[in-house]
Write a protein that holds these residues in place. Structure first.
Motif, PDB file in Angstrom:
ATOM      1  N   ALA A 221     168.040  72.422  49.373  1.00  0.00           N
ATOM      2  CA  ALA A 221     167.274  71.844  48.262  1.00  0.00           C
ATOM      3  C   ALA A 221     167.549  70.347  48.232  1.00  0.00           C
ATOM      4  O   ALA A 221     168.535  69.867  48.816  1.00  0.00           O
ATOM      5  N   GLY A 222     166.689  69.607  47.530  1.00  0.00           N
ATOM      6  CA  GLY A 222     166.781  68.155  47.608  1.00  0.00           C
ATOM      7  C   GLY A 222     167.117  67.419  46.336  1.00  0.00           C
ATOM      8  O   GLY A 222     167.339  66.213  46.377  1.00  0.00           O
ATOM      9  N   ASN A 223     167.163  68.102  45.176  1.00  0.00           N
ATOM     10  CA  ASN A 223     167.418  67.411  43.908  1.00  0.00           C
ATOM     11  C   ASN A 223     166.534  66.168  43.790  1.00  0.00           C
ATOM     12  O   ASN A 223     166.988  65.067  43.499  1.00  0.00           O
ATOM     13  N   VAL A 224     165.246  66.351  44.012  1.00  0.00           N
ATOM     14  CA  VAL A 224     164.300  65.241  44.108  1.00  0.00           C
ATOM     15  C   VAL A 224     164.048  64.624  42.731  1.00  0.00           C
ATOM     16  O   VAL A 224     163.796  65.335  41.759  1.00  0.00           O
ATOM     17  N   HIS A 225     164.090  63.285  42.686  1.00  0.00           N
ATOM     18  CA  HIS A 225     163.815  62.556  41.446  1.00  0.00           C
ATOM     19  C   HIS A 225     162.625  61.603  41.573  1.00  0.00           C
ATOM     20  O   HIS A 225     162.171  61.065  40.572  1.00  0.00           O
ATOM     21  N   PHE A 226     162.131  61.367  42.798  1.00  0.00           N
ATOM     22  CA  PHE A 226     160.996  60.470  42.977  1.00  0.00           C
ATOM     23  C   PHE A 226     160.320  60.792  44.304  1.00  0.00           C
ATOM     24  O   PHE A 226     160.928  61.370  45.197  1.00  0.00           O
ATOM     25  N   HIS A 227     159.047  60.434  44.402  1.00  0.00           N
ATOM     26  CA  HIS A 227     158.259  60.904  45.541  1.00  0.00           C
ATOM     27  C   HIS A 227     158.480  60.077  46.803  1.00  0.00           C
ATOM     28  O   HIS A 227     158.378  60.605  47.906  1.00  0.00           O
ATOM     29  N   VAL A 228     158.753  58.781  46.658  1.00  0.00           N
ATOM     30  CA  VAL A 228     158.999  57.928  47.827  1.00  0.00           C
ATOM     31  C   VAL A 228     160.270  57.119  47.595  1.00  0.00           C
ATOM     32  O   VAL A 228     160.672  56.866  46.455  1.00  0.00           O
ATOM     33  N   ARG A 229     160.871  56.702  48.693  1.00  0.00           N
ATOM     34  CA  ARG A 229     162.155  55.999  48.630  1.00  0.00           C
ATOM     35  C   ARG A 229     162.102  54.747  47.759  1.00  0.00           C
ATOM     36  O   ARG A 229     163.087  54.409  47.073  1.00  0.00           O
ATOM     37  N   SER A 230     160.981  54.061  47.765  1.00  0.00           N
ATOM     38  CA  SER A 230     160.889  52.793  47.047  1.00  0.00           C
ATOM     39  C   SER A 230     161.015  52.952  45.531  1.00  0.00           C
ATOM     40  O   SER A 230     161.253  51.962  44.829  1.00  0.00           O
ATOM     41  N   ARG A 231     160.870  54.160  45.007  1.00  0.00           N
ATOM     42  CA  ARG A 231     161.015  54.375  43.562  1.00  0.00           C
ATOM     43  C   ARG A 231     162.481  54.387  43.116  1.00  0.00           C
ATOM     44  O   ARG A 231     162.760  54.514  41.919  1.00  0.00           O
ATOM     45  N   LYS A 232     163.409  54.248  44.038  1.00  0.00           N
ATOM     46  CA  LYS A 232     164.831  54.219  43.659  1.00  0.00           C
ATOM     47  C   LYS A 232     165.099  53.097  42.654  1.00  0.00           C
ATOM     48  O   LYS A 232     165.894  53.259  41.715  1.00  0.00           O
ATOM     49  N   SER A 233     164.434  51.947  42.829  1.00  0.00           N
ATOM     50  CA  SER A 233     164.653  50.829  41.903  1.00  0.00           C
ATOM     51  C   SER A 233     164.268  51.219  40.485  1.00  0.00           C
ATOM     52  O   SER A 233     164.982  50.898  39.525  1.00  0.00           O
ATOM     53  N   LEU A 234     163.151  51.907  40.346  1.00  0.00           N
ATOM     54  CA  LEU A 234     162.747  52.341  39.014  1.00  0.00           C
ATOM     55  C   LEU A 234     163.702  53.392  38.474  1.00  0.00           C
ATOM     56  O   LEU A 234     164.026  53.385  37.278  1.00  0.00           O
ATOM     57  N   GLN A 235     164.165  54.282  39.326  1.00  0.00           N
ATOM     58  CA  GLN A 235     165.102  55.309  38.862  1.00  0.00           C
ATOM     59  C   GLN A 235     166.391  54.679  38.347  1.00  0.00           C
ATOM     60  O   GLN A 235     166.962  55.137  37.352  1.00  0.00           O
ATOM     61  N   ASP A 236     166.852  53.607  38.983  1.00  0.00           N
ATOM     62  CA  ASP A 236     168.026  52.885  38.490  1.00  0.00           C
ATOM     63  C   ASP A 236     167.744  52.287  37.117  1.00  0.00           C
ATOM     64  O   ASP A 236     168.592  52.336  36.209  1.00  0.00           O
ATOM     65  N   VAL A 237     166.559  51.706  36.952  1.00  0.00           N
ATOM     66  CA  VAL A 237     166.186  51.132  35.659  1.00  0.00           C
ATOM     67  C   VAL A 237     166.142  52.220  34.585  1.00  0.00           C
ATOM     68  O   VAL A 237     166.632  52.025  33.464  1.00  0.00           O
ATOM     69  N   LEU A 238     165.594  53.391  34.915  1.00  0.00           N
ATOM     70  CA  LEU A 238     165.550  54.496  33.956  1.00  0.00           C
ATOM     71  C   LEU A 238     166.951  54.931  33.558  1.00  0.00           C
ATOM     72  O   LEU A 238     167.209  55.248  32.392  1.00  0.00           O
ATOM     73  N   THR A 239     167.859  54.961  34.525  1.00  0.00           N
ATOM     74  CA  THR A 239     169.253  55.314  34.227  1.00  0.00           C
ATOM     75  C   THR A 239     169.854  54.313  33.255  1.00  0.00           C
ATOM     76  O   THR A 239     170.548  54.684  32.297  1.00  0.00           O
ATOM     77  N   ALA A 240     169.582  53.034  33.479  1.00  0.00           N
ATOM     78  CA  ALA A 240     170.104  51.999  32.586  1.00  0.00           C
ATOM     79  C   ALA A 240     169.524  52.142  31.186  1.00  0.00           C
ATOM     80  O   ALA A 240     170.233  51.997  30.179  1.00  0.00           O
ATOM     81  N   ILE A 241     168.221  52.452  31.100  1.00  0.00           N
ATOM     82  CA  ILE A 241     167.599  52.641  29.786  1.00  0.00           C
ATOM     83  C   ILE A 241     168.207  53.854  29.093  1.00  0.00           C
ATOM     84  O   ILE A 241     168.515  53.813  27.894  1.00  0.00           O
ATOM     85  N   ARG A 242     168.401  54.947  29.838  1.00  0.00           N
ATOM     86  CA  ARG A 242     168.950  56.170  29.250  1.00  0.00           C
ATOM     87  C   ARG A 242     170.364  55.966  28.732  1.00  0.00           C
ATOM     88  O   ARG A 242     170.725  56.455  27.657  1.00  0.00           O
ATOM     89  N   LEU A 243     171.167  55.232  29.480  1.00  0.00           N
ATOM     90  CA  LEU A 243     172.559  55.020  29.086  1.00  0.00           C
ATOM     91  C   LEU A 243     172.746  53.797  28.192  1.00  0.00           C
ATOM     92  O   LEU A 243     173.864  53.508  27.760  1.00  0.00           O
ATOM     93  N   ARG A 244     171.639  53.056  27.955  1.00  0.00           N
ATOM     94  CA  ARG A 244     171.662  51.864  27.099  1.00  0.00           C
ATOM     95  C   ARG A 244     172.666  50.837  27.617  1.00  0.00           C
ATOM     96  O   ARG A 244     173.453  50.258  26.848  1.00  0.00           O
ATOM     97  N   LYS A 245     172.631  50.644  28.915  1.00  0.00           N
ATOM     98  CA  LYS A 245     173.486  49.649  29.557  1.00  0.00           C
ATOM     99  C   LYS A 245     172.666  48.856  30.564  1.00  0.00           C
ATOM    100  O   LYS A 245     171.702  49.384  31.122  1.00  0.00           O
ATOM    101  N   PRO A 246     173.042  47.596  30.825  1.00  0.00           N
ATOM    102  CA  PRO A 246     172.361  46.877  31.912  1.00  0.00           C
ATOM    103  C   PRO A 246     172.764  47.456  33.259  1.00  0.00           C
ATOM    104  O   PRO A 246     173.814  48.103  33.395  1.00  0.00           O
TER     105      PRO A 246
END
Length: 552
Positions: A221-246
């Motif tokens: 299994a892949g624990n997929v969070h985004f469809h293409v590799r380039s979305r990693k930057s957005l996923q990092d931003v989402l993590t920062a928003i979720r944790l309320r940290k830069p």
């Protein structure tokens, strides 16, 4: 290249975790030649309808499921170097990414889907809005009709599989695997998720040992969070928003690489043993459920024992006609009524009209102001049963604007209730049909350009006052992208890497779902348990509950 089915994938309806729309995930899986894709948002079925519509008519098999963090099911201990791995209540923020074991459930059939939907409802209803809590007893019967994948914590790579890191009980992978096997028997697998994080070899060995000890087979299994590799930057931003940290303060909370995308089958063949890839097809073959199997059924209480919906609607219509026309029913109106009743009967919409009529009756008996509006004004039946106030004898009505065989969709009867007393109507519906059968529909709150601009700016560590200045200058005609001239007016250098990243991430995030809210008055009322059709969760307001899907 080996055929492959992705069995563990979250969309952006795993709010502030998934970094791709369900449609994007389906399209990418098709392009990669996947045999199947499972959409398994966290304790949620909110995004599966979009995935279903995107996959309809394609060769890609769509599997419907959900994942659950097992904080409250397994007692966690401590990780390497004393790093705490025990998270708070499941569904809340935990300090490290994916440190909790997870359970992925996939619906095999309609019964399994209903059981999964009920499980999500139980977990959601015992927690505050936006959270959930899964308990051991929830899995006591093995969730019949569902296949289970136990996804071990990646920290299992650093511990002997038959030992707890610090405590006994269900902290060890061996014990967790036995727990799942005892409840799901041969409907369960151990999922190996190899994400190039430096310990893949050790993790796979620990999983193999636990599989041999428990009798659970292994699957990729892949624990997929985004469809293409380039979305990693957005996923990092989402993590920062979720944790309320830069971003600069996220540390290990940020995924170390971009491997959580839909990888090519060639890449997967280089990572996983062939047997584990082949096993994904076995799991997918056991899941035949489609959302097309869902059928809505109207409630039955609206019809007296001596009547059918057809006879009762006819009775109410002509009783109302006598009140509306005390000097006699005009022939033109009688012909219109018969025309409408015939079309309503052909489409089996009688229960819908009766339900609305009952709600209007309740409101008027208690002096609550209400008025039907919209295309329902084209209906003589609606006028006679008290829903609208447009007299068909005084104007020309076109019923086909309201109901049409060609459109093949239920009519939309909008009834406005006075704002101050709307809650009385809502509570009447709950009381009449029961909370297990009635709930408000959801409204999906999405990121607009300004809200995306603000949240991305905070994630990038930009000064709050400067963010506010840019946000206030953004105009609706600027669309999703931040206007370069407005950035310059606010003192930013449009050529700087930070500003360019801000612009790019804002444009991608705009339109993403942010959270579920409640519709102001749109209700779903089911004949049987609503929670077997769609999950129900607590609303922000007390004494209200809301389904996970919007009115569409």
């Amino acid at each position: 290249m080996h055929p492959y089915a992705e069995l563990h994938c979250v969309s952006n309806f795993s709010f502030l975790r998934g970094a791709s729309h369900a449609e994007e995930l389906v399209e990418r899986a098709q392009a990669l030649g996947y045999a199947a894709l499972a959409v398994t948002d966290e304790c949620s079925l909110a995004g599966v309808v979009r995935a279903h519509l995107a996959a309809r008519g394609s060769s890609l098999a769509l599997l419907i499921g959900a994942e659950f963090a097992l904080h409250d099911v397994f007692a966690e201990g401590a990780g390497p170097a004393g790093v705490a791995t025990a998270g708070p209540v499941a569904g809340h923020i935990h300090p490290l990414p994916d440190t909790a074991p997870r359970l992925v459930l996939l619906a095999q059939n309609r019964e399994g889907y209903g059981n999964l939907s009920e499980l999500i409802t139980r977990a959601r209803m015992r927690a505050d809005k936006g959270s959930y809590r899964l308990l051991p007893d929830d899995l006591a019967d093995g969730v019949p009709g569902c296949l289970a994948l136990l996804v071990p914590s990646p920290l299992a790579a650093f511990c002997a599989a038959d030992q707890s890191p610090a405590h006994s009980g269900l902290s060890s992978l061996h014990a967790q695997a036995r727990f799942i096997r005892e409840r799901f028997d041969r409907r369960a697998w151990l999922a190996a998720e190899l994400l190039a994080r430096g310990h893949d070899g050790a993790l796979l060995e620990r999983i193999r040992e636990a599989g041999q000890h428990s009798g659970l087979p292994l699957v990729a299994a892949g624990n997929v969070h985004f469809h293409v590799r380039s979305r990693k930057s957005l996923q990092d931003v989402l993590t920062a928003i979720r944790l309320r940290k830069p971003l600069t303060e996220l540390g290990f909370a940020m995924a170390p690489n971009a491997e959580q995308h839909l990888r090519s089958r060639l890449r997967l063949a280089q990572i996983y043993p062939a047997a584990l890839l082949e096993e994904t097809l076995e799991v997918a073959a056991g899941c035949r459920f489609s959302l097309d199997e869902l059928r809505y059924e109207y409630p039955e209480e609206i019809v007296p024992a001596a009547h059918t919906p057809v006879s009762w609607l006819r009775t109410l219509t002509y009783e109302g006609a006598q009140l509306r026309y005390p000097e006699g029913l005009p022939d033109s109106v009688r012909q219109q009524i018969e025309h409408e009743l015939a079309l309503i009967h052909d489409l089996s919409y009688e229960p819908y009209f009766l339900t609305v009529a009952d709600i209007v009756r309740f409101a008027r008996e208690r002096g609550i102001l209400c008025q039907g509006r919209g295309s329902a004004a084209n209906s003589a039946v609606c006028y006679c049963i008290g829903i609208t106030e447009v007299d068909p004898a005084r104007m020309s009505v076109l019923f086909e604007r309201f109901i049409s065989k060609e459109r093949n969709e239920p009519p939309d009867i909008d009834v406005d209730f006075e704002h101050q007393r709307r809650e009385e109507v809502i509570q009447y519906l709950y009381e009449k049909y029961g909370r297990h059968r009635a709930a408000l529909t959801a409204t999906v709150i999405t990121y607009r350009a300004r809200s995306a601009l603000r949240d991305v700016g905070r994630a990038l560590g930009i000064d709050e006052q400067r963010i506010d200045r840019v946000a206030r200058s953004h105009q609706w005609w600027d669309g999703k992208r931040m206007a370069i001239e407005r950035l310059a007016e606010s003192g930013f250098d449009p050529a700087s890497a930070t500003v360019q990243h801000w612009v790019e991430m804002t444009s991608v995030l705009a339109g993403f779902p942010r959270h579920l809210s409640q519709h102001t008055g749109g209700f779903v009322i089911a004949r049987d348990k609503l929670r077997r059709l769609v999950p129900v969760e607590n609303a922000e307001m007390s004494d209200r509950s809301v389904i996970e899907w919007d009115k569409d």
